[in-house]
Write an enzyme that holds these catalytic residues in place. Structure first.
Site, PDB file in Angstrom:
ATOM      1  N   SER A 174       0.972  -1.337   0.385  1.00  0.00           N
ATOM      2  CA  SER A 174       0.346   0.067   0.485  1.00  0.00           C
ATOM      3  C   SER A 174       0.853   1.606   0.252  1.00  0.00           C
ATOM      4  O   SER A 174       0.325   2.517   0.063  1.00  0.00           O
ATOM      5  CB  SER A 174      -0.894  -0.040   0.985  1.00  0.00           C
ATOM      6  OG  SER A 174       0.307  -0.104   2.139  1.00  0.00           O
ATOM      7  N   HIS A 195      -2.596  -3.069  -6.306  1.00  0.00           N
ATOM      8  CA  HIS A 195      -3.129  -2.835  -4.904  1.00  0.00           C
ATOM      9  C   HIS A 195      -4.847  -2.433  -4.249  1.00  0.00           C
ATOM     10  O   HIS A 195      -5.314  -1.822  -5.276  1.00  0.00           O
ATOM     11  CB  HIS A 195      -2.650  -1.266  -4.673  1.00  0.00           C
ATOM     12  CG  HIS A 195      -3.078  -0.789  -3.033  1.00  0.00           C
ATOM     13  ND1 HIS A 195      -3.707  -0.049  -2.966  1.00  0.00           N
ATOM     14  CD2 HIS A 195      -3.134  -1.801  -1.797  1.00  0.00           C
ATOM     15  CE1 HIS A 195      -3.392   0.461  -2.156  1.00  0.00           C
ATOM     16  NE2 HIS A 195      -3.550  -0.259  -1.101  1.00  0.00           N
ATOM     17  N   GLU A 207      -6.096  -0.197  -7.567  1.00  0.00           N
ATOM     18  CA  GLU A 207      -4.475   0.184  -8.292  1.00  0.00           C
ATOM     19  C   GLU A 207      -4.265  -0.761  -9.202  1.00  0.00           C
ATOM     20  O   GLU A 207      -3.496  -1.506  -8.508  1.00  0.00           O
ATOM     21  CB  GLU A 207      -3.847   1.001  -7.051  1.00  0.00           C
ATOM     22  CG  GLU A 207      -5.177   2.209  -7.218  1.00  0.00           C
ATOM     23  CD  GLU A 207      -4.618   3.068  -5.265  1.00  0.00           C
ATOM     24  OE1 GLU A 207      -4.504   4.587  -5.261  1.00  0.00           O
ATOM     25  OE2 GLU A 207      -3.579   2.546  -4.834  1.00  0.00           O
ATOM     26  N   ASN A 245      -4.565   6.090  -1.297  1.00  0.00           N
ATOM     27  CA  ASN A 245      -3.580   6.381   0.089  1.00  0.00           C
ATOM     28  C   ASN A 245      -3.149   7.946   0.313  1.00  0.00           C
ATOM     29  O   ASN A 245      -3.204   7.878   1.148  1.00  0.00           O
ATOM     30  CB  ASN A 245      -2.751   4.917  -0.082  1.00  0.00           C
ATOM     31  CG  ASN A 245      -3.259   3.733   0.232  1.00  0.00           C
ATOM     32  OD1 ASN A 245      -4.825   3.802   1.056  1.00  0.00           O
ATOM     33  ND2 ASN A 245      -2.307   3.046   0.536  1.00  0.00           N
TER      34      ASN A 245
HETATM   35  N1  3HC Z   1     -16.764 -11.736   3.193  1.00  0.00           N
HETATM   36  C1  3HC Z   1     -18.057 -11.618   2.617  1.00  0.00           C
HETATM   37  N2  3HC Z   1     -18.552 -10.385   3.048  1.00  0.00           N
HETATM   38  C2  3HC Z   1     -18.557  -9.645   3.151  1.00  0.00           C
HETATM   39  C3  3HC Z   1     -17.362  -9.454   4.564  1.00  0.00           C
HETATM   40  C4  3HC Z   1     -16.242  -9.809   3.399  1.00  0.00           C
HETATM   41  N3  3HC Z   1     -15.627 -10.306   4.421  1.00  0.00           N
HETATM   42  N4  3HC Z   1     -17.658  -8.260   4.989  1.00  0.00           N
HETATM   43  C5  3HC Z   1     -18.846  -7.404   5.370  1.00  0.00           C
HETATM   44  N5  3HC Z   1     -19.119  -8.562   4.434  1.00  0.00           N
HETATM   45  C6  3HC Z   1     -20.387  -8.077   4.603  1.00  0.00           C
HETATM   46  C7  3HC Z   1     -21.612  -8.241   5.641  1.00  0.00           C
HETATM   47  O1  3HC Z   1     -21.753  -9.713   6.316  1.00  0.00           O
HETATM   48  C8  3HC Z   1     -22.776  -7.759   4.926  1.00  0.00           C
HETATM   49  O2  3HC Z   1     -23.244  -8.483   4.292  1.00  0.00           O
HETATM   50  P1  3HC Z   1     -25.229  -8.199   4.169  1.00  0.00           P
HETATM   51  O3  3HC Z   1     -25.868  -6.851   3.417  1.00  0.00           O
HETATM   52  O4  3HC Z   1     -25.755  -9.066   3.588  1.00  0.00           O
HETATM   53  O5  3HC Z   1     -25.583  -8.029   5.863  1.00  0.00           O
HETATM   54  C9  3HC Z   1     -21.894  -6.925   3.236  1.00  0.00           C
HETATM   55  O6  3HC Z   1     -21.094  -8.000   3.337  1.00  0.00           O
HETATM   56  C10 3HC Z   1     -22.141  -5.654   4.066  1.00  0.00           C
HETATM   57  O7  3HC Z   1     -21.211  -5.433   5.624  1.00  0.00           O
HETATM   58  P2  3HC Z   1     -22.109  -4.538   6.994  1.00  0.00           P
HETATM   59  O8  3HC Z   1     -23.104  -4.783   6.991  1.00  0.00           O
HETATM   60  O9  3HC Z   1     -21.242  -4.983   8.089  1.00  0.00           O
HETATM   61  O10 3HC Z   1     -21.753  -2.775   6.256  1.00  0.00           O
HETATM   62  P3  3HC Z   1     -21.589  -2.129   5.282  1.00  0.00           P
HETATM   63  O11 3HC Z   1     -23.019  -1.668   4.614  1.00  0.00           O
HETATM   64  O12 3HC Z   1     -21.544  -0.380   6.216  1.00  0.00           O
HETATM   65  O13 3HC Z   1     -20.243  -2.506   4.106  1.00  0.00           O
HETATM   66  C11 3HC Z   1     -18.181  -1.605   3.725  1.00  0.00           C
HETATM   67  C12 3HC Z   1     -19.425  -2.536   5.170  1.00  0.00           C
HETATM   68  C13 3HC Z   1     -18.007  -2.577   2.548  1.00  0.00           C
HETATM   69  C14 3HC Z   1     -16.651  -2.150   4.332  1.00  0.00           C
HETATM   70  C15 3HC Z   1     -18.912  -0.054   3.919  1.00  0.00           C
HETATM   71  O14 3HC Z   1     -18.791   0.100   4.874  1.00  0.00           O
HETATM   72  C16 3HC Z   1     -17.729   0.785   3.124  1.00  0.00           C
HETATM   73  O15 3HC Z   1     -17.552   0.803   1.671  1.00  0.00           O
HETATM   74  N6  3HC Z   1     -16.443   1.450   4.110  1.00  0.00           N
HETATM   75  C17 3HC Z   1     -15.149   2.119   3.726  1.00  0.00           C
HETATM   76  C18 3HC Z   1     -14.008   0.698   3.437  1.00  0.00           C
HETATM   77  C19 3HC Z   1     -13.155   1.188   2.868  1.00  0.00           C
HETATM   78  O16 3HC Z   1     -12.851   2.511   2.341  1.00  0.00           O
HETATM   79  N7  3HC Z   1     -12.210   0.423   2.362  1.00  0.00           N
HETATM   80  C20 3HC Z   1     -10.642   0.963   2.405  1.00  0.00           C
HETATM   81  C21 3HC Z   1      -9.998   1.198   3.213  1.00  0.00           C
HETATM   82  S1  3HC Z   1      -8.191   1.732   2.669  1.00  0.00           S
HETATM   83  C22 3HC Z   1      -7.412   0.693   2.432  1.00  0.00           C
HETATM   84  O17 3HC Z   1      -7.647  -0.756   2.692  1.00  0.00           O
HETATM   85  C23 3HC Z   1      -5.876   1.083   1.690  1.00  0.00           C
HETATM   86  C24 3HC Z   1      -4.883   0.097   2.458  1.00  0.00           C
HETATM   87  O18 3HC Z   1      -3.600   0.054   1.604  1.00  0.00           O
HETATM   88  C25 3HC Z   1      -4.664   0.728   4.074  1.00  0.00           C
END
Ligand code: 3HC
Length: 348
Positions: A174, A195, A207, A245
């Protein structure tokens, strides 16, 4: 639960047609903007596309942690590979990666997003191993081991010796330099960055990072592969933080600075960014979700390398959390209290 019905490892099941994989709506993705063959406008891209598919039949996933298990799972469930070699150096990490994949697949099956047959096929195509030699004849290695440049350099030196000369290497780093790692692989022309975002199973963008040495065909294969596994690719040069990032992490630091200055509460900062900017999670919630150690690691690495960049700094509240061992979701406390995956009240 469905996991009990899943075969954890078996001989390769049949390969699915790529038509099955192309279920993601790529209306705003590469297919529409970059149909093939085409001339590209961005100077970081090659001018024409010349391939119909990545040609990656057998792939290796090195590292099955938070990101690696997701990449392995997405590649396996895409159905485009005859075999996925899932590699970890230690059995306990291999087992926990396998377990994470099964739990996530279970969830998808339970919610009707994946059939039990497809889940079994995916697991059947995946071989879990601690033997690096198993990666010898893969077409692509995707690496997602911990963000330690010395460890990665050693890994790429070994992979460079073990893998066939045609194998392409792709790092999920990352924040580290792709070029620096490529130099140790003995094949800088067959090296790129891919990424992914957390949670890999749900986040649609990947990415793809090129260096000055990346062969244009290798880059095209990387872009095609991302599309084949159902994600949308964006292209970026080998610059700190790439696109996401570089924008996201300074934003997280700014939100922590508001806390340091006592200008706003954790809750209000997160509500403001969710409702004011339409972000799915507020920045402090997201920092906890990513892991405060990961945020800290990214910024401290950049500060060391780019001391004159004012966007790169460590807020006092982040420093204090790190020193107290409060790393967010993974330790149960950060800017919020956490119970497993469930976020509780703000800590302050
Ligand atoms: N596998 C399978 N299913 C999953 C899962 C996984 N790993 N994680 C979550 N789910 C499912 C949940 O069970 C849920 O299912 P449902 O809708 O049928 O009940 C569904 O996915 C949605 O999850 P949640 O209800 O917990 O919550 P949200 O609707 O809020 O969605 C999220 C979760 C997609 C994580 C959303 O909150 C989001 O987009 N958050 C921002 C995440 C983000 O910005 N990520 C980037 C981080 S930076 C990065 O990764 C870069 C690194 O280099 C630092």
């Amino acid at each position: 639960m469905f996991a009990s019905k899943l075969i954890s490892n078996s001989t390769a099941a049949g390969r699915k047609s790529s038509a099955f994989v192309a279920t993601y709506d790529v209306a705003v993705g590469r297919n529409s903007y970059f149909s093939t063959p085409t001339t590209r406008r961005n100077s970081t891209t090659p001018t024409t596309t010349t391939i119909d598919s990545s040609g990656f039949d057998k792939i290796g996933c090195v590292g099955l942690g938070l990101m690696g298990h997701g990449i392995c799972q997405v590649a396996a469930t895409s159905g485009v590979h005859s075999k996925i070699i899932a590699f970890e150096q230690e059995q306990r990490f291999l087992d926990s990666g396998n377990d994470r994949i099964l739990k996530s697949i279970d969830k998808l099956v339970e919610k009707g997003k994946l059939t039990l047959d497809d889940a079994n096929d995916a697991m059947g195509r995946t071989e879990f191993t601690t033997d690096m030699d198993a990666l010898r004849d893969v077409d692509l290695v995707v690496e997602a081991v911990i963000e330690n440049i010395d460890l990665k350099k050693d890994l790429y030196t070994s992979l460079g010796e073990i893998c066939k000369p045609e194998t392409i290497f792709a790092s999920n780093t990352s924040s580290l330099s792709i070029g620096e790692m490529a130099a140790f692989s003995g094949r800088p022309d067959r090296f790129l960055g891919v990424h992914f975002f957390n949670p890999v199973q749900l986040m649609k963008v990947v990415e793809v990072i090129k260096t000055d040495d990346t062969d244009p065909i290798v880059l095209e294969k990387g872009l095609k592969w991302v599309e084949e596994i159902g994600k949308v690719s964006v292209l970026c040069g080998d610059t700190p933080g790439f696109i996401v990032n570089r924008i996201l992490v300074p934003m997280l630091m700014q939100s922590m600075s508001l806390i340091d200055r006592k200008d706003a509460s954790v809750k209000d900062i997160d509500v403001a960014m969710k409702l004011g900017c339409g972000h799915p999670m507020g920045p402090l919630h997201l920092a906890d979700y990513i892991g405060l150690d990961t945020c800290y690691f990214i910024v401290s690495g950049w500060m060391e390398k780019y001391p004159d960049e004012s966007d790169f700094f460590i807020p006092a509240c982040l420093q204090a959390n790190i020193e107290a061992g409060n790393l967010g979701r993974k330790t149960g406390k950060g800017f919020y209290h956490w119970e497993g995956e469930k976020r509780g009240d703000p800590v302050y």
